[in-house]
Structures are given as C-alpha cells and as structure tokens.
Design a protein around this motif. Structure first.
Motif, PDB file in Angstrom:
ATOM      1  N   LYS A  79     -10.428   6.782  -7.722  1.00 22.61           N
ATOM      2  CA  LYS A  79     -10.474   6.902  -6.262  1.00 22.61           C
ATOM      3  C   LYS A  79     -10.668   5.549  -5.585  1.00 22.61           C
ATOM      4  O   LYS A  79     -10.143   5.326  -4.499  1.00 22.61           O
ATOM      5  CB  LYS A  79     -11.573   7.869  -5.838  1.00 22.61           C
ATOM      6  CG  LYS A  79     -11.216   9.319  -6.096  1.00 22.61           C
ATOM      7  CD  LYS A  79     -12.323  10.239  -5.637  1.00 22.61           C
ATOM      8  CE  LYS A  79     -11.932  11.688  -5.842  1.00 22.61           C
ATOM      9  NZ  LYS A  79     -12.987  12.612  -5.398  1.00 22.61           N
ATOM     10  N   THR A  80     -11.416   4.661  -6.211  1.00 22.84           N
ATOM     11  CA  THR A  80     -11.692   3.358  -5.580  1.00 22.84           C
ATOM     12  C   THR A  80     -10.799   2.236  -6.100  1.00 22.84           C
ATOM     13  O   THR A  80     -10.775   1.162  -5.501  1.00 22.84           O
ATOM     14  CB  THR A  80     -13.170   2.959  -5.775  1.00 22.84           C
ATOM     15  OG1 THR A  80     -13.465   2.921  -7.167  1.00 22.84           O
ATOM     16  CG2 THR A  80     -14.088   3.944  -5.090  1.00 22.84           C
ATOM     17  N   ASN A  81     -10.072   2.458  -7.183  1.00 19.93           N
ATOM     18  CA  ASN A  81      -9.231   1.413  -7.787  1.00 19.93           C
ATOM     19  C   ASN A  81      -7.835   1.920  -8.120  1.00 19.93           C
ATOM     20  O   ASN A  81      -7.256   1.557  -9.142  1.00 19.93           O
ATOM     21  CB  ASN A  81      -9.887   0.892  -9.070  1.00 19.93           C
ATOM     22  CG  ASN A  81     -11.215   0.269  -8.819  1.00 19.93           C
ATOM     23  OD1 ASN A  81     -11.294  -0.866  -8.362  1.00 19.93           O
ATOM     24  ND2 ASN A  81     -12.281   1.009  -9.101  1.00 19.93           N
ATOM     25  N   ARG A  82      -7.275   2.738  -7.266  1.00 16.12           N
ATOM     26  CA  ARG A  82      -6.000   3.396  -7.546  1.00 16.12           C
ATOM     27  C   ARG A  82      -4.903   2.410  -7.959  1.00 16.12           C
ATOM     28  O   ARG A  82      -4.111   2.686  -8.852  1.00 16.12           O
ATOM     29  CB  ARG A  82      -5.574   4.201  -6.329  1.00 16.12           C
ATOM     30  CG  ARG A  82      -4.437   5.136  -6.592  1.00 16.12           C
ATOM     31  CD  ARG A  82      -4.229   6.079  -5.397  1.00 16.12           C
ATOM     32  NE  ARG A  82      -3.561   7.267  -5.843  1.00 16.12           N
ATOM     33  CZ  ARG A  82      -4.159   8.385  -6.218  1.00 16.12           C
ATOM     34  NH1 ARG A  82      -5.449   8.463  -6.196  1.00 16.12           N
ATOM     35  NH2 ARG A  82      -3.458   9.422  -6.617  1.00 16.12           N
ATOM     36  N   GLU A  83      -4.836   1.259  -7.320  1.00 18.67           N
ATOM     37  CA  GLU A  83      -3.786   0.277  -7.611  1.00 18.67           C
ATOM     38  C   GLU A  83      -3.944  -0.382  -8.977  1.00 18.67           C
ATOM     39  O   GLU A  83      -2.999  -0.980  -9.486  1.00 18.67           O
ATOM     40  CB  GLU A  83      -3.734  -0.795  -6.508  1.00 18.67           C
ATOM     41  CG  GLU A  83      -4.920  -1.746  -6.499  1.00 18.67           C
ATOM     42  CD  GLU A  83      -6.226  -1.173  -5.939  1.00 18.67           C
ATOM     43  OE1 GLU A  83      -7.277  -1.807  -6.161  1.00 18.67           O
ATOM     44  OE2 GLU A  83      -6.208  -0.102  -5.302  1.00 18.67           O
ATOM     45  N   LYS A  84      -5.081  -0.251  -9.600  1.00 16.86           N
ATOM     46  CA  LYS A  84      -5.327  -0.864 -10.908  1.00 16.86           C
ATOM     47  C   LYS A  84      -5.044   0.085 -12.077  1.00 16.86           C
ATOM     48  O   LYS A  84      -5.021  -0.336 -13.221  1.00 16.86           O
ATOM     49  CB  LYS A  84      -6.776  -1.336 -11.014  1.00 16.86           C
ATOM     50  CG  LYS A  84      -7.146  -2.431 -10.046  1.00 16.86           C
ATOM     51  CD  LYS A  84      -8.597  -2.820 -10.228  1.00 16.86           C
ATOM     52  CE  LYS A  84      -9.028  -3.862  -9.234  1.00 16.86           C
ATOM     53  NZ  LYS A  84     -10.455  -4.186  -9.390  1.00 16.86           N
ATOM     54  N   VAL A  86      -2.915   2.515 -14.467  1.00 13.06           N
ATOM     55  CA  VAL A  86      -1.557   2.745 -14.954  1.00 13.06           C
ATOM     56  C   VAL A  86      -1.565   4.010 -15.804  1.00 13.06           C
ATOM     57  O   VAL A  86      -2.421   4.176 -16.667  1.00 13.06           O
ATOM     58  CB  VAL A  86      -1.056   1.544 -15.794  1.00 13.06           C
ATOM     59  CG1 VAL A  86       0.323   1.827 -16.363  1.00 13.06           C
ATOM     60  CG2 VAL A  86      -1.055   0.279 -14.963  1.00 13.06           C
TER      61      VAL A  86
END
Length: 103
Positions: A79-84, A86
């Motif tokens: 939820k807090t690091n969606r872009e990280k 894979v």
C-alpha cells in the motif's frame, strides 16, 4: 503445455493429437477466454473438465531480505510502496497472475 500461458501447447494438442487433453488450474478456460485474443481454439467449446487432479493453494513468497515478515506486513508495504513491487507470475490469465492482480 508450454509457452504463452499454455496456449501454444494446447493449440498443438488440438491440431496433432487424436484425443487432445489439457491440464491446468480450474480457472484456465475462463481466464484464457477473457484475457487472451486470437486464440486458435475456444477453451469453453473445445474442452470440458473431467476431474480434479490436485488442489493447489496459492502462496506469496518473498526474498529473505524483503522487509515484510508476514502477510499483514506485506499488505501494508504494498500500500505504501506500490511502485517498488514487482509481480512475477506464470503467464497472463494464470492463477498466479489473477491472484497477484488482487493487489
């Protein structure tokens, strides 16, 4: 069935085999029908289930150095690091793909 989430092997079995068989997860026909274009077969009309051969629960796996130690920590991290994050899966429409999309 190898290649393209099982679609290549399935197409070959329909062309070459006298009695084509396919093995896959229970979602296989529906997920292929709804997610893949230009199939050389219709997974709903060309096949029908004849029995269960196994039950396979889905699980999330992490590298040992991943900061989340349990599932609740994992959800909070995503939820807090969606872009990280894979998502690795077995192919478009596979059970591992669809389960991963829940996030």
């Amino acid at each position: 069935m190898a290649g393209a989430g099982g679609t290549l092997g399935t197409a070959k079995s329909l062309i070459r085999a006298r009695w084509p068989l396919a093995a896959g997860d229970a979602l296989w026909p529906c997920s292929q029908y709804r997610t893949l274009r230009n199939l050389r077969y219709d997974p709903i009309k060309d096949f029908e289930p004849i029995g269960m051969i196994a039950e396979s629960p889905m699980a999330f796996h992490r590298r040992k150095d991943f900061p989340a130690r349990n599932f609740n920590d994992f959800v909070a991290y995503v939820k807090t690091n969606r872009e990280k994050v894979v998502h690795g899966h077995a192919g478009i429409g596979s059970a591992s793909h669809l389960c991963g999309l829940l996030f």
